[in-house]
Motif scaffolding. Structure first.
Motif, PDB file in Angstrom:
ATOM      1  N   SER A 284      -3.089 -11.396 -16.885  1.00 16.57           N
ATOM      2  CA  SER A 284      -1.729 -12.260 -16.438  1.00 16.57           C
ATOM      3  C   SER A 284      -0.645 -11.141 -16.269  1.00 16.57           C
ATOM      4  O   SER A 284       0.220 -11.192 -15.201  1.00 16.57           O
ATOM      5  N   ASN A 285      -0.573  -9.971 -17.174  1.00 17.60           N
ATOM      6  CA  ASN A 285       0.340  -9.076 -16.936  1.00 17.60           C
ATOM      7  C   ASN A 285       0.264  -8.099 -15.528  1.00 17.60           C
ATOM      8  O   ASN A 285       1.101  -7.587 -14.802  1.00 17.60           O
ATOM      9  N   GLU A 286      -1.163  -7.923 -15.226  1.00 18.24           N
ATOM     10  CA  GLU A 286      -1.512  -7.231 -13.829  1.00 18.24           C
ATOM     11  C   GLU A 286      -1.080  -7.881 -12.844  1.00 18.24           C
ATOM     12  O   GLU A 286      -0.617  -7.497 -11.820  1.00 18.24           O
ATOM     13  N   ILE A 287      -1.292  -9.517 -12.849  1.00 15.92           N
ATOM     14  CA  ILE A 287      -1.126 -10.163 -11.661  1.00 15.92           C
ATOM     15  C   ILE A 287       0.550 -10.315 -11.327  1.00 15.92           C
ATOM     16  O   ILE A 287       0.667 -10.151 -10.195  1.00 15.92           O
ATOM     17  N   LYS A 288       0.964 -10.370 -12.657  1.00 17.85           N
ATOM     18  CA  LYS A 288       2.788 -10.437 -12.416  1.00 17.85           C
ATOM     19  C   LYS A 288       2.939  -9.225 -11.830  1.00 17.85           C
ATOM     20  O   LYS A 288       3.903  -9.015 -10.909  1.00 17.85           O
ATOM     21  N   TYR A 289       2.589  -7.979 -12.036  1.00 19.71           N
ATOM     22  CA  TYR A 289       2.826  -6.579 -11.896  1.00 19.71           C
ATOM     23  C   TYR A 289       2.738  -6.679 -10.294  1.00 19.71           C
ATOM     24  O   TYR A 289       3.522  -5.951  -9.622  1.00 19.71           O
ATOM     25  N   PHE A 290       1.521  -6.999  -9.738  1.00 19.51           N
ATOM     26  CA  PHE A 290       1.374  -7.138  -8.371  1.00 19.51           C
ATOM     27  C   PHE A 290       1.941  -7.913  -7.587  1.00 19.51           C
ATOM     28  O   PHE A 290       2.633  -7.431  -6.509  1.00 19.51           O
ATOM     29  N   LYS A 291       2.657  -8.919  -8.162  1.00 16.56           N
ATOM     30  CA  LYS A 291       3.527  -9.912  -7.422  1.00 16.56           C
ATOM     31  C   LYS A 291       5.024  -9.077  -7.482  1.00 16.56           C
ATOM     32  O   LYS A 291       5.831  -9.163  -6.235  1.00 16.56           O
ATOM     33  N   ASP A 292       5.271  -8.662  -8.538  1.00 14.99           N
ATOM     34  CA  ASP A 292       6.645  -7.969  -8.575  1.00 14.99           C
ATOM     35  C   ASP A 292       6.758  -6.656  -7.639  1.00 14.99           C
ATOM     36  O   ASP A 292       7.627  -6.458  -7.100  1.00 14.99           O
ATOM     37  N   LEU A 293       5.550  -6.089  -7.390  1.00 16.63           N
ATOM     38  CA  LEU A 293       5.359  -5.056  -6.333  1.00 16.63           C
ATOM     39  C   LEU A 293       5.037  -5.488  -5.010  1.00 16.63           C
ATOM     40  O   LEU A 293       5.266  -4.665  -3.847  1.00 16.63           O
TER      41      LEU A 293
ATOM     42  N   TYR B 245      -4.378   5.303 -20.556  1.00 11.02           N
ATOM     43  CA  TYR B 245      -4.353   6.589 -19.793  1.00 11.02           C
ATOM     44  C   TYR B 245      -5.075   6.698 -18.604  1.00 11.02           C
ATOM     45  O   TYR B 245      -5.127   7.554 -17.964  1.00 11.02           O
ATOM     46  N   LYS B 246      -5.587   5.543 -18.083  1.00 11.44           N
ATOM     47  CA  LYS B 246      -6.241   5.568 -16.847  1.00 11.44           C
ATOM     48  C   LYS B 246      -5.249   5.430 -15.715  1.00 11.44           C
ATOM     49  O   LYS B 246      -5.666   5.855 -14.625  1.00 11.44           O
ATOM     50  N   ASN B 247      -3.860   5.473 -15.887  1.00 12.90           N
ATOM     51  CA  ASN B 247      -2.612   5.429 -15.075  1.00 12.90           C
ATOM     52  C   ASN B 247      -2.848   4.729 -13.854  1.00 12.90           C
ATOM     53  O   ASN B 247      -2.576   5.106 -12.725  1.00 12.90           O
ATOM     54  N   PHE B 248      -3.626   3.620 -13.839  1.00  8.02           N
ATOM     55  CA  PHE B 248      -3.979   2.755 -12.838  1.00  8.02           C
ATOM     56  C   PHE B 248      -2.403   2.250 -12.040  1.00  8.02           C
ATOM     57  O   PHE B 248      -2.186   2.099 -10.804  1.00  8.02           O
ATOM     58  N   LYS B 249      -1.448   1.942 -12.904  1.00  7.55           N
ATOM     59  CA  LYS B 249      -0.272   1.632 -12.324  1.00  7.55           C
ATOM     60  C   LYS B 249       0.455   2.690 -11.320  1.00  7.55           C
ATOM     61  O   LYS B 249       1.224   2.074 -10.704  1.00  7.55           O
ATOM     62  N   ASN B 250       0.357   3.698 -11.751  1.00  5.21           N
ATOM     63  CA  ASN B 250       1.047   4.914 -10.819  1.00  5.21           C
ATOM     64  C   ASN B 250       0.299   4.687  -9.300  1.00  5.21           C
ATOM     65  O   ASN B 250       0.993   4.746  -8.449  1.00  5.21           O
ATOM     66  N   PHE B 251      -0.959   4.457  -9.311  1.00  7.33           N
ATOM     67  CA  PHE B 251      -1.497   4.236  -7.905  1.00  7.33           C
ATOM     68  C   PHE B 251      -1.180   2.877  -7.283  1.00  7.33           C
ATOM     69  O   PHE B 251      -0.895   3.087  -6.105  1.00  7.33           O
ATOM     70  N   ILE B 252      -1.248   1.928  -8.201  1.00 12.64           N
ATOM     71  CA  ILE B 252      -0.783   0.579  -7.602  1.00 12.64           C
ATOM     72  C   ILE B 252       0.747   0.873  -6.907  1.00 12.64           C
ATOM     73  O   ILE B 252       1.152   0.192  -5.970  1.00 12.64           O
ATOM     74  N   VAL B 253       1.704   1.527  -7.623  1.00 11.01           N
ATOM     75  CA  VAL B 253       3.000   1.707  -6.984  1.00 11.01           C
ATOM     76  C   VAL B 253       2.915   2.509  -5.663  1.00 11.01           C
ATOM     77  O   VAL B 253       3.547   2.095  -5.049  1.00 11.01           O
ATOM     78  N   ALA B 254       2.360   3.689  -5.696  1.00 11.34           N
ATOM     79  CA  ALA B 254       1.904   4.301  -4.562  1.00 11.34           C
ATOM     80  C   ALA B 254       1.492   3.544  -3.325  1.00 11.34           C
ATOM     81  O   ALA B 254       2.136   3.500  -2.313  1.00 11.34           O
ATOM     82  N   PHE B 255       0.708   2.614  -3.656  1.00 11.01           N
ATOM     83  CA  PHE B 255      -0.064   1.773  -2.567  1.00 11.01           C
ATOM     84  C   PHE B 255       1.204   0.786  -2.233  1.00 11.01           C
ATOM     85  O   PHE B 255       1.198   0.406  -0.942  1.00 11.01           O
ATOM     86  N   SER B 256       2.014   0.195  -3.085  1.00 11.19           N
ATOM     87  CA  SER B 256       2.916  -0.774  -2.752  1.00 11.19           C
ATOM     88  C   SER B 256       3.893  -0.500  -1.747  1.00 11.19           C
ATOM     89  O   SER B 256       4.734  -1.127  -1.202  1.00 11.19           O
ATOM     90  N   LYS B 257       4.108   1.099  -2.156  1.00 13.71           N
ATOM     91  CA  LYS B 257       5.609   1.680  -1.302  1.00 13.71           C
ATOM     92  C   LYS B 257       5.045   1.864   0.415  1.00 13.71           C
ATOM     93  O   LYS B 257       6.078   2.221   0.759  1.00 13.71           O
ATOM     94  N   SER B 258       3.882   1.849   0.460  1.00 15.15           N
ATOM     95  CA  SER B 258       3.556   1.979   2.026  1.00 15.15           C
ATOM     96  C   SER B 258       3.054   0.784   2.827  1.00 15.15           C
ATOM     97  O   SER B 258       2.011   0.304   2.705  1.00 15.15           O
ATOM     98  N   LYS B 259       3.961   0.554   3.936  1.00 20.89           N
ATOM     99  CA  LYS B 259       3.605  -0.590   4.709  1.00 20.89           C
ATOM    100  C   LYS B 259       2.363  -0.418   5.432  1.00 20.89           C
ATOM    101  O   LYS B 259       1.617  -1.518   5.560  1.00 20.89           O
ATOM    102  N   MET B 260       1.887   0.854   5.813  1.00 19.84           N
ATOM    103  CA  MET B 260       0.693   0.964   6.623  1.00 19.84           C
ATOM    104  C   MET B 260      -0.468   0.677   5.489  1.00 19.84           C
ATOM    105  O   MET B 260      -1.380   0.157   5.951  1.00 19.84           O
ATOM    106  N   LEU B 261      -0.377   1.054   4.389  1.00 23.65           N
ATOM    107  CA  LEU B 261      -1.452   0.841   3.377  1.00 23.65           C
ATOM    108  C   LEU B 261      -1.688  -0.620   3.224  1.00 23.65           C
ATOM    109  O   LEU B 261      -2.593  -1.217   3.134  1.00 23.65           O
ATOM    110  N   LEU B 262      -0.726  -1.390   2.977  1.00 27.43           N
ATOM    111  CA  LEU B 262      -0.358  -2.848   2.573  1.00 27.43           C
ATOM    112  C   LEU B 262      -1.062  -3.557   3.838  1.00 27.43           C
ATOM    113  O   LEU B 262      -1.808  -4.592   3.653  1.00 27.43           O
ATOM    114  N   GLU B 263      -0.754  -2.961   5.032  1.00 27.39           N
ATOM    115  CA  GLU B 263      -1.325  -3.796   6.402  1.00 27.39           C
ATOM    116  C   GLU B 263      -2.727  -3.450   6.564  1.00 27.39           C
ATOM    117  O   GLU B 263      -3.537  -4.360   7.325  1.00 27.39           O
ATOM    118  N   ASN B 264      -3.187  -2.315   6.372  1.00 24.57           N
ATOM    119  CA  ASN B 264      -4.322  -1.899   6.754  1.00 24.57           C
ATOM    120  C   ASN B 264      -5.563  -1.650   5.879  1.00 24.57           C
ATOM    121  O   ASN B 264      -6.877  -1.394   6.005  1.00 24.57           O
TER     122      ASN B 264
END
Length: 279
Positions: free
Chosen positions: A161-170, A129-148
């Motif tokens: 391992s599942n989280e690390i794979k998820y980060f890589k997939d995004l 229920y912590k909904n961390f994945k939605n935050f990670i997706v939102a972050f991954s969609k922004s070039k500005m956030l990824l760079e800065n």
């Protein structure tokens, strides 16, 4: 092993209750439900109804029921928790009090964490229920956030391992998301340096990191849900936890308009949660 420990705990509780005969016995967790034969009053604190609201996530046997029956009085840590308790259990509202959690405003000796990039702070567990994945997706969609910006996750366990794979997939670079753990002093240092604290949860019984962040003038971006509105008042920026698009827009908003979040709002809100009120 846990059954043996619980059995031993009950026997020891019985022994010490009879030995000291206290006026109040404060039950700190539901598997400690205890019906004593003395004149001791049982007080129970209920923090949240997460297991009831999200029962599909948990193998849950509803131990609250017996604890609630034995309790002479019940403390809820927010009005939202009280409302949920009355929804799920047949409890007399007259024997419930709402007492908020407190925050320690002593910042003596705390120094800001210095990093090469600005960072967004996330505190605590990341699953369900912590909904961390939605935050990670939102972050991954922004070039500005990824760079800065980096993401700092404090507490809640190392990335699995599942989280690390998820980060890589995004396509989130390894050098953009970090895990740290430590004591309260260390966490406070991260509040001081964070661009803002993110709380994307679908549900919280209180949300202690919220007022911890405000005590360090750290802006808060959180879900418009459960107790978070109650605890933050108008001192946070809200978003719909089900909408990644809205979350993305609010991230940009809090980054671009950070100075407009008045410190006076934090001070006013924090007055409700000062530990000095209770001592």
């Amino acid at each position: 092993t846990s059954k043996l420990i619980n059995k031993l705990n009950f026997h020891l509780s019985d022994f010490y209750l009879k030995k000291f005969n206290p006026d109040i016995f404060h039950i700190t967790y539901f598997n400690q439900a205890y019906k004593n034969k003395l004149n001791t009053k049982n007080i129970l604190t209920v923090y949240d109804l997460i297991h009831e609201k999200y029962s599909h996530y948990y193998d849950y046997s509803y131990p609250k029921k017996k604890a609630l029956e034995y309790a002479d009085h019940i403390i809820c840590i927010s009005e939202n928790t009280k409302s949920d308790l009355l929804k799920y259990y047949n409890v007399d509202e007259k024997k419930i009090s709402t007492i908020y959690l407190g925050v320690d405003n002593n910042h003596f000796g705390i120094n800001k964490i210095k990093r090469n990039k600005k960072y967004i702070l996330y505190v605590g567990e990341r699953s369900k229920y912590k909904n961390f994945k939605n935050f990670i997706v939102a972050f991954s969609k922004s070039k500005m956030l990824l760079e800065n910006f980096d993401i700092i996750c404090f507490g809640g366990g190392q990335f699995n391992s599942n989280e690390i794979k998820y980060f890589k997939d995004l396509k989130i670079p390894e050098n953009s998301i970090f895990y740290f753990s430590g004591d309260d002093q260390y966490l406070k240092s991260f509040y001081l340096g964070a661009e803002f604290l993110i709380i994307p949860s679908f549900y919280e019984g209180f949300g202690l990191p919220l007022i911890e962040a405000m005590s360090f003038n750290c802006p808060v971006l959180c879900s418009k849900t459960s107790s978070l509105e109650e605890i933050s008042g108008d001192a946070a920026i809200f978003f719909n936890p089900n909408s990644i698009e809205e979350l993305s827009l609010k991230i940009y908003s809090i980054i671009n308009k950070k100075p407009s979040i008045a410190v006076s709002k934090y001070r006013l809100q924090l007055n409700k949660f000062s530990k000095k009120k209770w001592f």
